[in-house]
Structure formats: structure tokens, C-alpha cells
Design an enzyme around this catalytic site. Structure first.
Site, PDB file in Angstrom:
ATOM      1  N   VAL A  43       2.759  -5.073   3.499  1.00  0.00           N
ATOM      2  CA  VAL A  43       2.169  -5.922   4.524  1.00  0.00           C
ATOM      3  C   VAL A  43       2.700  -7.340   4.355  1.00  0.00           C
ATOM      4  CG1 VAL A  43       0.055  -6.817   5.516  1.00  0.00           C
ATOM      5  CG2 VAL A  43       0.080  -4.526   4.519  1.00  0.00           C
TER       6      VAL A  43
ATOM      7  N   ASP B 200      -9.339   6.073   7.497  1.00  0.00           N
ATOM      8  CA  ASP B 200      -8.887   5.602   6.184  1.00  0.00           C
ATOM      9  C   ASP B 200      -9.690   4.372   5.767  1.00  0.00           C
ATOM     10  OD1 ASP B 200      -7.428   5.581   3.847  1.00  0.00           O
ATOM     11  OD2 ASP B 200      -5.711   4.511   4.701  1.00  0.00           O
TER      12      ASP B 200
ATOM     13  N   GLY C 134       3.449   1.290   2.920  1.00  0.00           N
ATOM     14  CA  GLY C 134       4.498   0.293   2.964  1.00  0.00           C
ATOM     15  C   GLY C 134       3.976  -1.053   2.550  1.00  0.00           C
TER      16      GLY C 134
ATOM     17  N   LYS D  16       2.595  -4.761   9.228  1.00  0.00           N
ATOM     18  CA  LYS D  16       2.612  -3.693   8.230  1.00  0.00           C
ATOM     19  C   LYS D  16       3.902  -2.922   8.437  1.00  0.00           C
ATOM     20  CE  LYS D  16      -0.558  -0.621   6.057  1.00  0.00           C
ATOM     21  NZ  LYS D  16      -1.990  -0.459   5.908  1.00  0.00           N
TER      22      LYS D  16
ATOM     23  N   GLY E 252       0.841  -1.189   0.000  1.00  0.00           N
ATOM     24  CA  GLY E 252       0.000   0.000   0.000  1.00  0.00           C
ATOM     25  C   GLY E 252       0.869   1.228   0.000  1.00  0.00           C
ATOM     26  N   GLY E 253       0.209   2.323   0.199  1.00  0.00           N
ATOM     27  CA  GLY E 253       0.937   3.574   0.123  1.00  0.00           C
ATOM     28  C   GLY E 253       1.946   3.747   1.252  1.00  0.00           C
TER      29      GLY E 253
END
Lengths: 808, 180
Positions: free
Chosen positions: A94, A203, A92, A110, A89-90
Site C-alpha cells: 500500500v 476480509d 501487495g 494498493k 499485506g498479503g
């Protein structure tokens, strides 16, 4: 050929590169005199080579740094061993990881990519740790802990969820719209749980809402609670751009206030949930296409219809035909979604719970709270615009009229909304126009009526309603929205009816009924409601036959629509009974009222007040018919019920006390009668003040009771007070005043207040012609007065004064 | 260094994994080999690609060559994937979060892809020069190691490298830079 030339180029390059740049041209000329372009190329390459380091090739490959700094499988993060790359994801990467000591379990880690200050991240996470620990919900995957890797990058440890993002799940399982909403309801429940414990997600998006197949069916897990806030470097600072130039959060699902750097609250999550629902319904984010205004996203149904190329696929994923989808989204579902993603937080659902409740209403086919946004917006705007003014209106009744008209016009009934929903797109424009015209009419028609400069300061509700009634005919713009005009007419008509302005009420109500009958048909529920209003107007106007006809037609309509035992049918039967009583059709009235009472009694406690009104009418009927015992039994029962139904000291109670007083008076129990009237007067005084016309009847009747008890002074005082009130409430030439004057004449004579009695008597005499007060009765009282006066004060010629009135 | 007779392919991978990681990191960091660095995702991905390769494992040289090619592929694949997501190919996919890719990466990726194409052209014109670039630039090998691997003199690798760099830089244009 090219390879050979390339080789020649390399050879020439080697011959030139170690020379002083100034000498290269001459050397090249001598080595390769025939090929000018080769010479130029070689010299150019030498020149490039001189500039070391070369900007591109002497630097490490771009992206390598990031790769070399990333963690790999097998690496240990604290006690956890990284097993498998599970997503990116933005923030980092997972990883699926496993813990072996002290227990073996799978977790998700994460890893936040370089560029964040891990101490700050961990400090912010620590701030929220206590709050996050309170989360305990099957739909929430907990963040277990936060830490930093040996390289100093922050990481978060979470429950490992072996699920897929909710959007993918729905498409893979071809869930229809209702199934998607039900799954979404689980998301709402999880978020609501967090909100109730003070945690905002910040989020919410499809990749943070995973679905796992549990034994009980698909089950939702919301992940990443608390992470967005911990990663928000500017939680305490003014801007939102992180050092690496990236937003914290996901711009397409982020609320406008978060994007603008404002504080996120529960309504920001409502927004993100709305965006998620939008995606679940249509397959696309409302803001996926460039240039879509955040303030004005298109409705899900229109998005679905507009994206024709993608419609087929999306419909297939929802297990239905494209047309069905458009239809099921249009209207209420559109409104619900659009309300959730309103740009202004104030205009969204105030809580996730209310959002979810509206969706459940939709699924249960109940009316939803969401409305086409334009209408809510305009209504709010209208009220906001006029609030100060509405509050300052001299007569509060006028404000009530305004409020009632506004509420009816903006809460257009359910059936109308269904029609509105039939074409949400073109309707939006129309709604706008209707709301505008209505609000203009309110402003110019009604509120203007209450303006001191228009009607004077002491304006009465009656005047305001009349003023509005006079204006509605041909009011420019309202003809474009005749259904709204009809609704406004009915509301004003009702107000006029309650003010006993029967004729005006009839005049304004008749066209509304005619309109509905023409457009909706004779037996539409709304036509029938208008017919009831019209009947009530006729009754107030004294047009009893017309009223009976209207009620009877309404009763037939309701019976056809809902059957003979429905509350609407039965309350109409009650009204019929009332009119039949007015028309002295006693037997018919009794039959109607008994039917209404019998039916309403079976419908349960919610119809208790309707039942009460029916029994009260029956009580009046018995009283009129001289069936006093039955009347009194009924009245005694009703007076006991009144406080529970209408509150302690209601006008209903006053009216019953009056009724009981009358019955006692008729039965010759004058003392008891006087007490009932005293009660009635006390309640009414407390409720509506000393100048209210409703007091006159009680005062008059109590005077009779006092008279029978020989308490003449008190009887006289009551009649004088009744005249004062009548003068004020209805005017000095009104029938009420004249009747009062006649009574005051009679009692004034009896207590020896001859001068006052004469003044009352002469007023009654003078104004009696043309009224229901027989002048000869006043005359007889005047003769009595002068004879009594002569007797009390002989030789003053009083007896001669009686001559014009038949005395002498 | 290592007794060739004792090598199994697993043992080879294990040994080379660490060595390659150190070499790659040294190349990047301009640090002497031997400094302590964590295993890297880059090396891991190269490793995985090689492990899936049926090519015979004839020795270190082969492995370094394959590792360098693998690294090139890893970097190029990433850049291509990001570019695809950027231009809308990633709609509704979540493994790569399109909303989150920072713009600064775009120039880097474009340069990397342009360099890759230029390197293909160079290899077509002179295969040995192309191989040298792969080993030195992506593989992080020294010129001596590359010479051994290619079976040429160090001087030849030096000359190829110097020329290839200038040639590639010209292909990319004067403005091309990784920004690092």
C-alpha cells in the site's frame, strides 16, 4: 593460518580446474604430495565448478525479481504519484500517493503483487462497482477505482486514511473494555450499512479497521471494501488456492465456510467481526495458538486467564487489573463473542445489527440474547429431534405443555443466569448436563405421555401433565440439577392448575417452592414467584386459607424488595383480594382490590390487563355483595375495554357478557339478559368449540331468562344442550351433568316432554347422593313431572310412580 | 564519461540512480544495458541507504561498491524480517501480514541467509574474493567493472569469481538452489 591454507587451496584449484577431470588426481599428487586433505578439497571444488551453471550462485539473488518489479516512490500510477510506502499485506503493497490534477488530494493505492490476472480482477471489481457506489457511511473508506499499472499489475485506489489499526489504537490509548466495545460498535455500524446495501466485506481484520482521531473522538474507518471479492480468483471456481499458493483473505480471521471454499455471506462478516472483538478484548486471536479447534475456541475470559504471562501487559493496555478483566469478560461477554464465532453460520448472530444490539445490551446491563453455546445447541438439537413428533401429537395441548416446559428450562431466569455467569468455565459442563437431563425428562416424561402406545390415542393434556407429574419424583439425573427440576415442577404445576387439577398442582409445586426457599432464601424474587404459583395451586385446590397465607407472604416479600407501588406487589394484592372474596371477607377484599386498582392505574398502559383483572374481581365482589348498580356500571366499562386488551371476541368478553346477563336477570330485565347470554355463548363457541364446559353456565342462565320470558321450548333446548356438554366435558356422573339433568327435568315437564324429562330426572335422583345436588329437590321435580304427566295422560298410573320421591 | 569536475553529490546520485537501475536490471534479465525499465524499489532502497551515508562521494567506483553492499543488505534484511514473522516474532504486527507469507518463500530465504553467512566466512578468508562476489552477485556488475573497482586485472576477478562460486556452492551443499 586459515587464510594461508585458503590461498593454497585456490592455487591448487587453479592448477587443476582446466585439466581433464581424469588427470586431476595425478597432477594434485605431484604438486602437493604432503597434504591429502587439501588435494581432496581442491579436486572436489573443481568437480563442483564443472557443473555450470551452479544452482545457487549463477542465478540472480532470490527476491531480486520481486524488488526490481516493484514500483518506487515518484513513480506515476495514472494521475497519481507514489509518495510513501504505507504498509504491506498479503496481496501487495500500500502506497500513500498524491493526485495533482485536477485537484490536489491524498489517496492510498494498493498495488497487487504479481501473480494475479489483472483482467479478471478488474472484471470482478467492475461487477461490484455499482454496489460499492451505494456505500456512503462515515465509517467506510471508499474504494474509488481500480486499474492496472504499466506492468499489468492491478491496483486499487482508495480514500487515504491516516489512522492506525483498531487493536493498536486501543492498546496505545489504554482503552478499557467498555471503551473498546463502544469503538467496536462503530465498526458494526459501518459493516451493517454495507450489508444493507448488499456488500459483504469478506476480509474484516484489525489492519482493515483503522481509527483516526476526529474532533468528536476516535472514529473508525473500515477499508478494503470490495477488494477481497475482486481478488478472489475462485469466486466462480471450486477451490480457493490462488496460483501462488496463497489464500485470498486472512486465515486467522476468515470464517470456516470461506476457508472451506464456500460462499461468504453476511454471517461470514459476523464471524470475522467476532474474531476482531475477541482480539480487542483479549489481545489475541482465538486461533493464534496452533492446535486450537475452530469448532471449539476457548472463551475470551478463559483465554485471558490462561495466558498468564501476557495477562499483565494486556490488562495494562486495558487500564485495569488482570482480575477485573477476567471478571468483566466472563459470562455474558464470553457468550456474545462465542456466539459470533460459532463454526456453524446458523448458530451465529443472524446479522451484524443483532450482534451490535446484544453488545449494547451488555453495556446497558440489560439481559443479553446470547446464551452459553452448549445450551442453545442442545435446546435446538432437542427441538429438532422431536419436531416431527411434537407436531403429530394428537392433542395439541400436550405440545403446548412441552413447549412451555422447554422454554422455561432453557430460558432460566435472569437471576439464575447471573449465578451461572459467576463461573462460566465449570458451568459450561454443568449446563450441558442440565440441558441433557431436562431434554431426557421431556422426551421420556412428557412427550412419552402423549405417545399413543403409552396412554392411548386420545390423550388429553390433563393426562399428559399428570403423567409427567407422576414421573418427576425421583427422576434419575434431575436431582443433579435441582434448580431445573424446580422450574420444570412449577411449569407442570401451572398447567395442572389451569386444568383445575388443584391437588396435583399443589403436590408438584410444594417441593419446588421449598427448594427455592432453601437455596435462594425466603425473599428471593424467584422464591416469591414460586410462592405465587403455590398460592394459585392452593386456590384451585380449594385450600383458601393456605392460598391467602401464601399470597400475603409473597406480598410482604415483594413490598420489601420493590416497595408498595411496584407492579409485582400490586398484582399480588389483587390476588389477595380475590381470595378474600372467596372467603367472604368482603370488606377486606374491597380494600385490597381498591388498593390494587389505584396503584396499577398509576403504572401506565403496560399494566392495563392487570388493572382489568383487578377491576373484574371487584366487579364480581360487588355482584356477590348485592351492590348491583356498582357491579353493573363496572361490568359495562369492562366490556368496552375487553376488545382492546384481549382482542375482539375474547373469553374475557364472553365472561363479562355472562356477568352482565346475570345482573340483568337479577334486575328482572330478562330479555336483555337473554341477549347477553346469547353473546357470551356465541363468543365461547367460536373460541373453544361446542364441547367446552364453560358454555354450561351461560346455557343454564339463558334457560332461566327464556323461562321468565315464557319461551319454554328454548329454555328446555338450552338445558338439554348443557347436559350434553357436561356429559362430554366432565362425565355423566359429574355435578355439572346432574345439575343439568335436574334443570332438564324441570323444563321438560313444563314443555310436556315427559319421557325425556323422566330419563333426566331418574339419572339425577340416582346420582345425587354424595353431591351438592339435594336429592329431595330432584324428588320434588319428579313428583311435579308425574303429576303433570298424569294430568296430560290420565289413568296410566303416572301419579303412582311419584310415590318413591315423596309424591302420592 | 562524465566530467568529474561537474559532479555534485546530488547530481551523482541522480545519474547513478538510473545507471545502477539499468545495470541491476540487466544483470537480472540478461538484457543489454539500455533497455527501458522502470525505477525499482531495490535501487531506491539502496539509494536511500547511500543518501544517508556520510561517506565521501569520491566517484562511481565507490558508489557501485556501496550500492552492491546496500543491495545485499536489503535482500538479507527482507529475508530476516520474513523469517522472524514466520517464527512468531511478528505477533500482532500488521505491516507484515504473517498470515499471508507463502511457504515457497521460506526455502528461498533460508538459502539467501545461508549464502550470506558463507559469504562472510569467505570474506574473512580472502577479502578480495568476498568483495568480488558482492559486486558481481548483488551488484550485477560485469567482471571488467568489478576489476576496475577492485583495482585488479580482469583475469584476477575471473579466477576469484570461479573459485569463490565453487567454494560457496560447496558450503551451501549440493541441494541448495534458489529454485529460479
Amino acid at each position: 593460518m586459515d587464510n594461508k591454507r585458503h590461498q593454497q587451496l585456490h592455487t591448487l584449484f587453479e592448477a587443476l580446474i582446466d585439466l581433464d577431470p581424469a588427470e586431476r588426481a595425478a597432477r594434485a599428487q605431484s604438486l602437493c604430495p604432503d597434504d591429502e586433505s587439501l588435494r581432496h578439497e581442491a579436486i572436489e571444488l573443481c568437480r563442483i565448478s564443472d557443473d555450470t551453471p551452479l544452482p545457487m550462485i549463477d542465478a540472480p539473488p532470490p527476491g531480486m525479481d520481486e524488488l526490481l518489479n516493484a514500483e518506487g516512490p515518484g513513480e506515476m500510477i495514472g494521475p497519481y504519484r507514489l509518495v510513501r510506502h504505507a504498509g504491506e499485506g498479503g496481496f501487495g503493497v500500500v502506497w500513500e500517493a498524491e493526485q495533482t490534477e485536477p485537484i490536489r488530494r491524498r489517496v492510498a493505492i494498493k498495488l497487487i503483487k504479481p501473480g494475479m490476472d489483472s483482467r479478471q480482477v478488474l472484471r470482478r471489481f467492475d461487477d461490484e462497482r455499482q454496489t460499492l457506489a451505494r456505500l456512503d457511511h462515515p465509517g467506510i473508506a471508499r474504494v474509488l477505482e481500480a486499474g492496472a499499472t504499466v506492468r499489468g499489475h492491478p491496483y486499487f485506489l482508495m480514500d487515504f486514511i491516516d489512522g492506525v489499526p483498531i487493536t493498536d489504537y486501543c492498546d496505545e490509548h489504554r482503552l478499557p473494555i467498555a471503551g473498546r466495545i463502544r469503538l467496536f460498535d462503530q465498526v458494526c455500524a459501518a459493516i451493517e450499512h454495507a450489508h444493507q446495501r448488499g456488500v459483504i466485506h469478506r476480509d474484516i481484520k484489525a489492519s482493515n479497521v483503522l481509527v483516526v482521531d476526529a474532533e468528536t473522538g476516535p472514529s473508525v474507518r473500515v477499508i478494503d471494501f470490495g477488494i477481497a471479492r475482486a481478488l478472489d480468483e475462485h469466486d466462480e471456481a471450486p477451490t480457493r488456492i490462488t496460483r501462488s499458493g496463497q489464500f485470498v483473505g486472512t486465515p486467522t480471521s476468515m470464517s470456516p465456510e470461506q476457508l472451506a471454499g464456500g460462499f461468504a455471506d453476511t454471517r461470514s462478516d459476523v464471524y470475522a467481526l467476532g474474531v476482531l472483538l475477541y482480539e480487542l478484548l483479549t489481545g489475541e486471536s482465538p486461533f493464534a495458538d496452533a492446535g486450537v479447534s475452530r469448532e471449539n475456541p476457548s472463551s475470551p475470559s478463559s483465554r485471558f486467564t490462561a495466558a498468564r504471562d501476557r495477562t499483565e501487559t494486556a490488562a495494562k493496555a486495558r487500564d485495569c487489573h488482570p482480575g477485573e478483566i477476567g471478571r468483566s469478560l466472563r459470562g455474558e461477554l464470553d457468550w456474545i463473542v462465542l456466539r459470533a464465532i460459532q463454526h456453524d453460520p446458523e448458530r451465529r448472530y443472524p446479522s451484524v445489527g443483532e450482534f451490535a444490539a446484544d453488545l449494547r445490551r451488555y453495556l446497558n446491563n440489560e439481559p443479553v440474547l446470547a446464551r452459553p453455546p452448549s445450551r442453545i445447541y442442545l435446546a435446538r438439537k432437542f427441538i429438532a429431534r422431536n419436531r416431527a413428533f411434537v407436531g403429530s401429537i394428537a392433542v395439541s395441548g400436550a405440545a403446548l405443555v412441552v413447549a412451555s416446559v422447554v422454554s422455561v428450562s432453557f430460558a432460566i431466569s435472569e437471576a439464575q443466569q447471573r449465578r451461572v455467569a459467576q463461573d462460566a468455565l465449570t458451568q459450561a459442563d454443568r449446563e450441558n448436563r442440565i440441558a441433557q437431563v431436562t431434554s431426557e425428562f421431556m422426551t421420556e416424561g412428557l412427550i412419552a405421555a402423549a405417545r399413543p402406545d403409552q396412554l392411548g390415542r386420545d390423550v388429553k393434556m390433563r393426562d399428559a401433565a399428570r403423567f409427567a407429574a407422576d414421573r418427576i419424583d425421583g427422576y434419575k439425573g434431575l436431582e443433579e440439577a435441582p434448580e431445573v427440576e424446580a422450574t420444570v415442577r412449577l411449569s407442570i404445576g401451572k398447567t395442572l392448575g389451569q386444568l383445575s387439577e388443584g391437588e396435583a398442582a399443589v403436590k408438584i409445586t410444594e417441593p419446588a417452592y421449598a427448594f427455592r426457599r432453601k437455596t435462594l432464601g425466603e425473599n428471593d424474587p424467584e422464591t416469591l414467584a414460586a410462592l405465587i404459583d403455590l398460592g394459585a395451586s392452593y386456590r384451585v385446590a380449594g385450600m383458601r386459607a393456605e392460598a391467602l397465607d401464601a399470597y400475603q407472604r409473597a406480598e410482604q416479600g415483594y413490598e420489601m424488595l420493590y416497595g408498595p407501588d411496584d407492579a409485582r406487589t400490586l398484582t399480588t394484592v389483587r390476588r389477595i383480594g380475590g381470595i378474600q372474596m372467596d372467603l367472604a371477607q368482603d370488606a377486606m377484599a374491597e380494600k385490597s382490590l381498591l388498593r390494587a386498582i389505584d396503584g396499577l392505574a398509576k403504572l401506565g398502559p403496560e399494566y392495563a390487563s392487570d388493572l382489568y383483572l383487578a377491576r373484574k374481581t371487584l366487579q364480581s365482589l360487588y355482584s356477590n355483595m348485592g351492590r348491583n348498580e356498582e357491579a353493573e356500571t363496572l361490568a359495562n366499562e369492562l366490556v368496552m375495554q375487553a376488545p382492546a386488551l384481549f382482542g375482539e371476541g375474547s373469553l374475557q368478553q364472553a365472561s363479562l357478557e355472562g356477568m352482565l346477563g346475570n345482573l340483568a336477570l337479577t334486575a328482572g330485565r330478562s330479555k336483555e339478559a337473554a341477549e347477553h347470554f346469547t353473546n357470551a355463548i356465541a363468543i365461547r363457541l367460536a373460541k373453544v368449540g361446542p364441547d367446552n364446559g364453560g358454555l354450561i353456565e351461560f346455557l343454564g342462565n339463558r334457560a332461566y331468562a327464556y323461562n321468565s320470558l315464557g319461551r319454554l321450548d328454548e329454555a328446555y333446548a338450552d338445558t338439554v344442550e348443557a347436559v350434553r356438554i357436561a356429559d362430554k366435558a366432565f362425565g355423566p356422573e359429574s355435578l355439572e351433568s346432574l345439575l343439568g339433568c335436574n334443570n332438564a327435568l324441570y323444563f321438560g315437564t313444563r314443555v310436556g316432554k315427559f319421557e325425556e324429562a323422566e330419563r333426566f330426572g331418574l339419572r339425577a335422583w340416582k346420582n345425587a347422593p354424595g353431591t351438592r345436588l339435594p336429592q329431595q329437590q330432584v324428588g320434588a321435580n319428579l313428583v311435579d313431572l308425574y303429576q303433570a304427566w298424569e294430568k296430560a295422560d290420565p289413568g296410566k298410573g303416572h301419579v303412582e310412580q311419584a310415590a318413591p320421591y315423596g309424591g302420592g | 564519461m562524465v566530467d568529474e569536475e561537474g559532479w555534485s553529490s546530488d547530481r551523482l546520485l541522480e545519474l547513478l540512480y538510473d545507471e545502477l537501475r539499468e545495470l541491476a536490471a540487466a544483470r537480472l534479465r540478461r538484457l543489454p544495458p539500455g533497455s527501458t525499465l522502470q525505477p525499482t524499489a531495490l535501487v531506491h532502497e539502496a539509494y536511500m541507504r547511500l543518501a544517508g551515508d556520510d561517506d565521501a562521494w569520491s566517484g562511481r567506483a565507490h558508489f557501485f561498491g556501496a550500492a552492491a553492499r546496500a543491495m545485499r543488505n536489503v535482500l538479507i534484511d527482507r529475508a530476516r524480517r520474513r523469517a522472524a514473522a514466520r517464527y512468531g516474532g511478528g505477533r500482532n504486527r500488521i505491516t507484515l501480514d504473517t498470515g499471508m507469507l507463502g511457504l515457497p518463500k521460506q526455502a528461498e530465504d533460508e538459502t539467501l541467509l545461508a549464502l550470506d553467512e558463507a559469504l562472510d566466512r569467505l570474506t574473512a578468508l580472502n577479502e578480495r574474493q568476498g568483495q568480488a562476489v558482492v559486486l558481481l552477485y548483488y551488484g550485477g556488475l560485469t567482471q571488467q567493472q568489478a576489476a576496475e573497482l577492485l583495482g585488479v586485472s580482469t583475469r584476477t576477478v575471473e579466477r576469484d569469481w570461479r573459485f569463490a562460486k565453487a567454494w560457496l556452492q560447496r558450503e551451501l551443499g549440493p541441494g541448495a538452489s534458489t529454485g529460479e
